[in-house]
Design a protein around this motif. Sequence first.
Motif, PDB file in Angstrom:
ATOM      1  N   GLY A   1       0.814  -1.214   0.000  1.00 43.24           N
ATOM      2  CA  GLY A   1       0.000   0.000   0.000  1.00 43.24           C
ATOM      3  C   GLY A   1       0.844   1.259   0.000  1.00 43.24           C
ATOM      4  O   GLY A   1       0.517   2.247  -0.664  1.00 43.24           O
ATOM      5  N   GLN A   2       1.947   1.251   0.744  1.00 43.86           N
ATOM      6  CA  GLN A   2       2.848   2.401   0.749  1.00 43.86           C
ATOM      7  C   GLN A   2       3.558   2.550  -0.589  1.00 43.86           C
ATOM      8  O   GLN A   2       3.739   3.649  -1.098  1.00 43.86           O
ATOM      9  N   VAL A   3       3.951   1.426  -1.151  1.00 46.93           N
ATOM     10  CA  VAL A   3       4.641   1.443  -2.434  1.00 46.93           C
ATOM     11  C   VAL A   3       3.729   2.012  -3.522  1.00 46.93           C
ATOM     12  O   VAL A   3       4.164   2.791  -4.377  1.00 46.93           O
ATOM     13  N   MET A   4       2.451   1.647  -3.489  1.00 51.84           N
ATOM     14  CA  MET A   4       1.536   2.107  -4.527  1.00 51.84           C
ATOM     15  C   MET A   4       1.307   3.623  -4.487  1.00 51.84           C
ATOM     16  O   MET A   4       0.901   4.220  -5.487  1.00 51.84           O
ATOM     17  N   LEU A   5       1.573   4.247  -3.354  1.00 54.68           N
ATOM     18  CA  LEU A   5       1.459   5.703  -3.294  1.00 54.68           C
ATOM     19  C   LEU A   5       2.514   6.377  -4.155  1.00 54.68           C
ATOM     20  O   LEU A   5       2.343   7.528  -4.579  1.00 54.68           O
ATOM     21  N   VAL A   6       3.608   5.682  -4.409  1.00 53.87           N
ATOM     22  CA  VAL A   6       4.691   6.237  -5.234  1.00 53.87           C
ATOM     23  C   VAL A   6       5.019   5.259  -6.364  1.00 53.87           C
ATOM     24  O   VAL A   6       6.173   5.054  -6.729  1.00 53.87           O
ATOM     25  N   SER A   7       3.975   4.634  -6.925  1.00 49.52           N
ATOM     26  CA  SER A   7       4.187   3.594  -7.932  1.00 49.52           C
ATOM     27  C   SER A   7       4.890   4.128  -9.177  1.00 49.52           C
ATOM     28  O   SER A   7       5.519   3.361  -9.909  1.00 49.52           O
ATOM     29  N   ASN A   8       4.806   5.458  -9.412  1.00 48.91           N
ATOM     30  CA  ASN A   8       5.476   6.020 -10.584  1.00 48.91           C
ATOM     31  C   ASN A   8       6.992   5.999 -10.448  1.00 48.91           C
ATOM     32  O   ASN A   8       7.712   6.269 -11.414  1.00 48.91           O
ATOM     33  N   THR A   9       7.499   5.686  -9.256  1.00 50.12           N
ATOM     34  CA  THR A   9       8.946   5.584  -9.073  1.00 50.12           C
ATOM     35  C   THR A   9       9.437   4.152  -9.274  1.00 50.12           C
ATOM     36  O   THR A   9      10.592   3.842  -8.975  1.00 50.12           O
TER      37      THR A   9
END
Length: 443
Positions: A107-115
């Motif tokens: 869930g935390q990763v998906m907040l910055v999935s563009n990275t």
Amino acid sequence: MKSRALRRTVIVTAAVSTAALALAGCAGSSNGSGSGDSNEKITLTVTTFGTMGLDSLYKKYEDAHPNITIKATNIDTGGNALTDWQTKQAAGAGLPDVQSVEEGWLGQVMLVSNTFTDLRDYGADKIKDRWVPYKVDEATDKDGRIIGYGTDIGPEGLCYNRKLFEAAGLPTDRDAVAELFGGANATWEDYFKIGKQYHEKTGKAWYDQSGFVWNAMVNQLPEGYYKTDGTLNVKDNADLKARWALLSQGAADGLSSNQTQWDWGGGKAFVDGSFATFVCPGWMLGNVKNSTEAAGGDASSGWDFADVFPGGPANWGGTFLTVPTTSKHPKEAAALAEYLTSAPSLVTAFQAAGTFPSVIEAQTDPGVTGQSDLTKFFNDAPIGTILGKRAEGVKAQYKGPDDAVIQEQVFGPSIQLLDSGKADGTKAWNNAMKLLDDLVINK
């Protein structure tokens, strides 16, 4: 999927804001175009955690690709791996070419999935049928980008100690044990009821500590700490409160051994009769074996694995291999991640660590369904076959950005209050709600 007394769930020790993560990710990202010349000598860095069973595969890949050197770093726990990723993500530097990501902090990763690199650029769409569908869904962001290749999933069965069951007059044959708990209709109510009978008969605890039981209870709900629309789902949640009531009564009845998570007295609790049952996703089986052996035990210590789980199908954990956009060699990194999550590779990983493959072809491979050192430890239990059955009916639960914080830092301390006898169920729940306000709602 952890080594010895190492944890699968995560403890967030350093809070990093979404804004900081996003800014750092944008500042440090580079879409790259691979290494150019396929004969160029390059080094690919890989960060994993716990026991993922991939170690032997690196040398095989290097042998097949003489121009590539793999530099692997394995972090002891999922919690420390999360902190390591957060720190490097915020700094915009230091991330590996291939980064393992645990389901609990997806869930935390998906907040910055563009990275993270969109693996569709390197053929993900062509191979996505390799995995069980929900594994691909979990790794797909809101814009349809696939940012991870799945390694394992964590269907849960029940570990139990045959010697302790026999001493308490309970059945020891794994099929009979499954029937004891209700088979396909097994409930948590029956699990705690039988546990109370066991405690009254022996004076001993039923399970190691309440944290893992609570985690299993939450994970098998259609919606956990978050609703599928992304809103919090904790306060006034009738399902959670009903399970909390069972858990707190179990602790009050003496069913918890109050063990330290991921330690178990250096594994001693697995050999000295401290508890008789243990909730076991596939990757946890390696922990049981390694911890038992670390304390001087072996297959004769009595542990077995039954095709049953209270409350029905449940999944705990599962990992993905991602390629951060900071990688200078995204094409080669994606190819390595694809290799490490191929069916043959995940069969090798299962044999090494008990990590049940998320790749469909691997699930029925003789290397998974057959015998191994792990199955021998568990009284020749058909581990791969059981896990395949336990995976049926599992549905991916939405994990919000603070899912791991709620599990470990909100409910974790309150569960310790229950197990230590310092608070009853109501006081411990109220303590959790205060922590929820402090750490999540009002952060």
